[in-house]
Design a protein around this motif. Sequence first.
Motif, PDB file in Angstrom:
ATOM      1  N   UNK A   1       0.834  -1.209   0.000  1.00 58.36           N
ATOM      2  CA  UNK A   1       0.000   0.000   0.000  1.00 58.36           C
ATOM      3  C   UNK A   1       0.867   1.256   0.000  1.00 58.36           C
ATOM      4  N   UNK A   2       1.883   1.280   0.859  1.00 55.77           N
ATOM      5  CA  UNK A   2       2.776   2.435   0.949  1.00 55.77           C
ATOM      6  C   UNK A   2       3.514   2.660  -0.361  1.00 55.77           C
ATOM      7  N   UNK A   3       3.968   1.566  -0.965  1.00 52.19           N
ATOM      8  CA  UNK A   3       4.702   1.668  -2.230  1.00 52.19           C
ATOM      9  C   UNK A   3       3.802   2.236  -3.333  1.00 52.19           C
ATOM     10  N   UNK A   4       2.581   1.719  -3.429  1.00 55.44           N
ATOM     11  CA  UNK A   4       1.661   2.170  -4.480  1.00 55.44           C
ATOM     12  C   UNK A   4       1.270   3.639  -4.317  1.00 55.44           C
ATOM     13  N   UNK A   5       1.181   4.097  -3.058  1.00 56.75           N
ATOM     14  CA  UNK A   5       0.835   5.492  -2.814  1.00 56.75           C
ATOM     15  C   UNK A   5       1.997   6.421  -3.161  1.00 56.75           C
ATOM     16  N   UNK A   6       3.224   6.021  -2.810  1.00 54.76           N
ATOM     17  CA  UNK A   6       4.370   6.928  -2.934  1.00 54.76           C
ATOM     18  C   UNK A   6       5.094   6.838  -4.270  1.00 54.76           C
ATOM     19  N   UNK A   7       4.996   5.704  -4.973  1.00 56.68           N
ATOM     20  CA  UNK A   7       5.758   5.547  -6.219  1.00 56.68           C
ATOM     21  C   UNK A   7       5.419   6.618  -7.256  1.00 56.68           C
ATOM     22  N   UNK A   8       4.141   6.998  -7.438  1.00 57.26           N
ATOM     23  CA  UNK A   8       3.838   8.044  -8.428  1.00 57.26           C
ATOM     24  C   UNK A   8       4.481   9.396  -8.125  1.00 57.26           C
ATOM     25  N   UNK A   9       4.763   9.682  -6.851  1.00 57.29           N
ATOM     26  CA  UNK A   9       5.343  10.989  -6.520  1.00 57.29           C
ATOM     27  C   UNK A   9       6.728  11.164  -7.124  1.00 57.29           C
ATOM     28  N   UNK A  10       7.451  10.060  -7.318  1.00 56.20           N
ATOM     29  CA  UNK A  10       8.778  10.151  -7.944  1.00 56.20           C
ATOM     30  C   UNK A  10       8.656  10.713  -9.355  1.00 56.20           C
ATOM     31  N   UNK A  11       7.690  10.210 -10.122  1.00 56.19           N
ATOM     32  CA  UNK A  11       7.497  10.686 -11.492  1.00 56.19           C
ATOM     33  C   UNK A  11       6.878  12.085 -11.510  1.00 56.19           C
ATOM     34  N   UNK A  12       6.016  12.376 -10.521  1.00 58.64           N
ATOM     35  CA  UNK A  12       5.428  13.715 -10.443  1.00 58.64           C
ATOM     36  C   UNK A  12       6.482  14.778 -10.182  1.00 58.64           C
ATOM     37  N   UNK A  13       7.542  14.420  -9.472  1.00 58.39           N
ATOM     38  CA  UNK A  13       8.626  15.364  -9.190  1.00 58.39           C
ATOM     39  C   UNK A  13       9.656  15.392 -10.312  1.00 58.39           C
ATOM     40  N   UNK A  14       9.909  14.244 -10.925  1.00 61.67           N
ATOM     41  CA  UNK A  14      10.902  14.196 -12.002  1.00 61.67           C
ATOM     42  C   UNK A  14      10.445  14.944 -13.250  1.00 61.67           C
ATOM     43  N   UNK A  15       9.128  15.038 -13.461  1.00 60.72           N
ATOM     44  CA  UNK A  15       8.616  15.692 -14.666  1.00 60.72           C
ATOM     45  C   UNK A  15       8.733  17.212 -14.589  1.00 60.72           C
TER      46      UNK A  15
END
Length: 309
Positions: A153-167
């Motif tokens: 659950x934690x991984x699925x919630x936080x993984x998109x933030x990496x791409x949201x910041x990298x973009x």
Amino acid sequence: MAALNQTSLQPASFLLLGMAGLEDLHAWLSIPFCLMYVVALLGNFILLFVIVTERSLHKPMYLFLAMLAVADLVLSSSTVPKALSIFWSLSKEMSFHSCLTQMFFTHLSFIAESTILLAMAFDRYVAICNPLRYATVFTHVMIAKIGLAAIARSFCVMFPTIFLLQRLPYCRHSTMSHTYCEHMGIARLACADISINIWYGFATTLLSPGVDIVLIGVSYILILRAVFRLSSKDAQRKAVGTCSSHACVILMFYTPAFFSFFTHRFGHNIPHHVHILLANVYVLLPPMLNPIVYTMKNKLIREKVSQVL
């Protein structure tokens, strides 16, 4: 070419300033931070050692407590060493990808701990409200599945933030007034629209720890209703005693976290160093106090820890 331009707009590293406005107090602030971190490490490692080595503690409540200790160690160790490095002027720089990694593990361990606290509330609910089914519900296999679910659950919630910041383009903005990297702290350095980041952060806060605290509240209402129906005062006292340590941990974990969250978004008149201090409190205070509370409140853990010490 677009990818190259995007990469060029990402800073090679961030410069973390610590508590802006309190630079003269950094050396003094490092003392309580260091002491609290040492207590958190010792307390959680001792608790883990006692639970792992003592077969009488291989029960659901104590196994959840071991998971909580691991989450506490990750949460504090993701942030405090860098904060101390800043306070002692050893290194204030952090590479872009190291910053994203720190942000990921900090938030991941926080969400995982929230999930574990919810599982512990359900554990107490079944133990008090439906004790005959307790052994069949909380098997070792089920506990392992809950632990894996907390991580997933934690991984699925936080993984998109990496791409949201990298973009995002950062236009050479690389100075951050903080002691560690967190999602919105990084996003606010971008020279572009960060509405998606803001709404995603708000939604994940409401749908992760927000939903957890509501469900924990519902479980405790049902627990209290069942406790007050007990005819024996001793049984009532014993039932309340089994939940008191968990209730204390819940208050210590959620109170500074939500206070920091709401002051960060709505307390615009609050000095910035207060925001940073609150952000450090919720990643350091619960890991330090959780093992102390459970050792003091639980007789069996207290006896085993005293034997180790």
